[in-house]
Design a protein around this motif. Structure first.
Motif, short mmCIF file in Angstrom:
data_model
loop_
_atom_site.label_atom_id
_atom_site.label_comp_id
_atom_site.label_asym_id
_atom_site.label_seq_id
_atom_site.Cartn_x
_atom_site.Cartn_y
_atom_site.Cartn_z
N LEU A 191 -3.14 0.75 -4.11
CA LEU A 191 -3.36 0.47 -2.69
C LEU A 191 -2.85 -0.94 -2.45
N ASN A 192 -1.87 -1.10 -1.59
CA ASN A 192 -1.33 -2.44 -1.35
C ASN A 192 -1.36 -2.79 0.13
N THR A 193 -1.63 -4.06 0.40
CA THR A 193 -1.72 -4.59 1.76
C THR A 193 -0.86 -5.84 1.85
N ILE A 194 -0.06 -5.95 2.89
CA ILE A 194 0.77 -7.12 3.11
C ILE A 194 0.17 -7.91 4.28
N ARG A 253 -3.16 -6.90 12.57
CA ARG A 253 -3.80 -6.08 11.54
C ARG A 253 -2.82 -5.81 10.41
N SER A 254 -3.23 -6.07 9.21
CA SER A 254 -2.36 -5.86 8.05
C SER A 254 -2.39 -4.40 7.65
N PRO A 255 -1.25 -3.72 7.61
CA PRO A 255 -1.24 -2.31 7.22
C PRO A 255 -1.51 -2.14 5.73
N SER A 256 -2.15 -1.02 5.38
CA SER A 256 -2.43 -0.70 3.98
C SER A 256 -1.70 0.59 3.61
N TYR A 257 -1.19 0.62 2.38
CA TYR A 257 -0.43 1.77 1.91
C TYR A 257 -0.94 2.20 0.54
N ILE A 258 -0.80 3.49 0.27
CA ILE A 258 -0.98 3.99 -1.09
C ILE A 258 0.41 4.28 -1.63
N SER A 259 0.70 3.71 -2.80
CA SER A 259 2.03 3.82 -3.40
C SER A 259 1.92 4.23 -4.85
N LEU A 260 3.00 4.78 -5.36
CA LEU A 260 3.09 5.20 -6.76
C LEU A 260 3.97 4.20 -7.50
N TYR A 261 3.40 3.60 -8.54
CA TYR A 261 4.12 2.56 -9.28
C TYR A 261 4.49 3.05 -10.67
N ASP A 262 5.78 3.00 -11.00
CA ASP A 262 6.28 3.40 -12.31
C ASP A 262 6.15 2.21 -13.25
N MET A 263 5.19 2.27 -14.17
CA MET A 263 4.93 1.14 -15.06
C MET A 263 6.03 0.95 -16.08
N GLU A 264 6.72 2.02 -16.46
CA GLU A 264 7.79 1.93 -17.45
C GLU A 264 9.03 1.24 -16.86
N ARG A 265 9.37 1.59 -15.61
CA ARG A 265 10.54 1.01 -14.96
C ARG A 265 10.21 -0.26 -14.19
N GLY A 266 8.92 -0.50 -13.95
CA GLY A 266 8.51 -1.71 -13.23
C GLY A 266 8.88 -1.69 -11.76
N ARG A 267 8.76 -0.51 -11.10
CA ARG A 267 9.09 -0.44 -9.70
C ARG A 267 8.29 0.68 -9.02
N PHE A 268 8.25 0.60 -7.68
CA PHE A 268 7.53 1.59 -6.91
C PHE A 268 8.43 2.80 -6.62
N GLU A 282 10.25 5.40 -4.44
CA GLU A 282 10.81 5.33 -3.09
C GLU A 282 10.36 6.48 -2.21
N SER A 283 9.92 7.57 -2.82
CA SER A 283 9.57 8.77 -2.06
C SER A 283 8.08 8.93 -1.81
N PHE A 284 7.25 8.10 -2.45
CA PHE A 284 5.81 8.28 -2.34
C PHE A 284 5.19 6.99 -1.81
N ARG A 285 4.89 6.98 -0.52
CA ARG A 285 4.22 5.86 0.12
C ARG A 285 3.74 6.33 1.48
N PHE A 286 2.45 6.14 1.76
CA PHE A 286 1.94 6.54 3.07
C PHE A 286 0.83 5.59 3.49
N THR A 287 0.64 5.50 4.80
CA THR A 287 -0.30 4.56 5.39
C THR A 287 -1.72 5.13 5.38
N VAL A 288 -2.69 4.26 5.12
CA VAL A 288 -4.11 4.64 5.19
C VAL A 288 -4.81 3.72 6.17
N ASP A 289 -5.94 4.18 6.69
CA ASP A 289 -6.65 3.42 7.72
C ASP A 289 -7.30 2.15 7.19
N SER A 290 -7.74 2.19 5.92
CA SER A 290 -8.54 1.09 5.40
C SER A 290 -8.33 0.93 3.90
#
Length: 373
Positions: free
Chosen positions: A313-316, A323-338, A340-348
């Motif tokens: 869960l990341n917030t910028i 209001r700072s938007p919050s997102y749920i993202s999928l992070y690839d620990m092996e490649r060290g990057r998020f 690109e196809s999995f990210r969506f906004t959550v209310d809180s």
């Protein structure tokens, strides 16, 4: 299969996927009765049930659920919906043996709050009888007692807190109440809630007969896990190693062990696991995810989506006026990057949950209504 002995039929059925068994209920009346019988529902499976991930989040003021298999890299499927009787907003406590514990909380009308046990595989929903005290907002737990040898021996814990002012001193009292599905009844344990705990336990995990929380408090300047023994119906605490960072811990399960994500401001998040439950010396640091270190964005781990992926869960921050938007993202620990196809906004940033879930034929409605010996 009509001419096969029933024990051979049972052996064959126990090797089939749960979804197939659900469809086979329509074959004939005999099979429908068979699939409701304890001999099949509670029989040990002859294969290891596939573990899946259940993600709960809130978007556009509606609570939503997503599910993902841990066997492959398919994205979350968001076509799973609880029965409409639960309503648009609910809290997810945890999942065990295919049963999911949910509850609704109504601040303005405590009598309207409800606790549910739901098996989405067979779409069986059971509403618990109202506890003696109102359903609390952040102090509901869900566990299972494997020591009883019954696969439906589920228990729900509710903790109500009350403040009393006397002679200019404030004293806190608790009422711990435990519901047993096998007796379909509540029992009051009295003032058993540990005095060092506050009114928010945070997320839980189920390990054997124990419910475990990391409650963001310390005992004698020592970080601890709070544990409720479902079999003995009592609380106790477990110390954590001094070498583990004390900030920002998130509890979870990793490879069948209780794990913690601990925030290290200079490094990122450290992932620790307790190899032997209850053994302080068995805590081991597995790795560090450095994406969190010195970043403008604020990150909060929800758990592992696979061996190589973490759900975050990341917030910028955008300043005080926006209001700072919050997102749920999928992070690839092996490649060290998020991803690109999995990210969506959550209310809180609050109330998001990731739990493991396995399919089963256990019916909480049938268990609650069955005649007890």
């Amino acid at each position: 299969m009509a001419n096969l002995p029933e024990e051979i039929t049972m052996d064959i059925l126990l090797r089939l996927p749960v979804k197939s068994l659900v469809r086979f209920r329509c074959v004939c009346k005999h099979w429908n009765r068979l699939f409701n019988s304890p001999a099949l529902v509670k029989a040990p499976r002859t294969w290891k049930l596939e573990s899946r991930l259940l993600l709960k989040y809130c978007s556009e003021d509606v609570t939503r659920l997503g599910i993902r298999s841990q066997r492959n890299t398919e994205e979350f499927s968001f076509d799973i919906s609880p029965p409409s009787v639960i309503g648009k907003k609910f809290e997810l406590v945890d999942s065990s043996n295919g049963i999911i514990c949910l509850y609704t909380f109504h601040r303005d009308d405590s009598g309207a709050s409800r606790i549910f046990l739901w098996n989405p595989t067979i779409n069986d929903l059971f509403t618990l009888p109202q506890p003696p005290s109102p359903v609390p907002e952040y102090l509901v737990g869900f566990g299972f007692n494997p020591l009883s040898a019954h696969l439906d021996d589920f228990k729900v814990i509710c903790i109500n807190l009350r403040l009393e002012y006397k002679d200019r001193e404030r004293k806190r009292h608790s009422q711990v109440e435990v519901y047993s599905l096998r007796t379909n009844s509540w029992k009051q344990l009295g003032d058993r809630y540990p005095s060092y705990l506050n009114g928010h336990l945070g997320n839980q995990v189920i390990f054997n007969e124990f419910i475990c929380w990391y409650p963001y408090v310390q005992v004698n300047k020592q970080s601890v896990l709070t544990v409720f023994d479902v079999a003995k119906e009592e609380f106790h605490e477990m110390r954590l190693p001094n070498s583990m960072p004390s900030d920002g811990k998130q509890i979870g399960l990793l490879d069948g062990c209780v794990s913690l994500w601990a925030h290290n401001p200079s490094e990122g998040y450290e992932v620790w696991t307790m190899k032997v439950f209850g053994n302080l010396e068995s805590w081991t640091k597995l790795y560090t995810i450095k994406i969190f270190a010195r970043s403008i964005a604020r990150y909060q781990p929800l758990g592992l989506a696979s061996v190589k992926e973490a759900l975050l869960l990341n917030t910028i921050p955008r300043g005080l006026r926006h209001r700072s938007p919050s997102y749920i993202s999928l992070y690839d620990m092996e490649r060290g990057r998020f991803s690109e196809s999995f990210r969506f906004t959550v209310d809180s940033i609050y109330g998001n949950r990731l739990v493991t879930h396995a399919e089963s034929l256990i019916s909480p409605s049938y268990s609650a209504q069955a005649e007890r010996r």
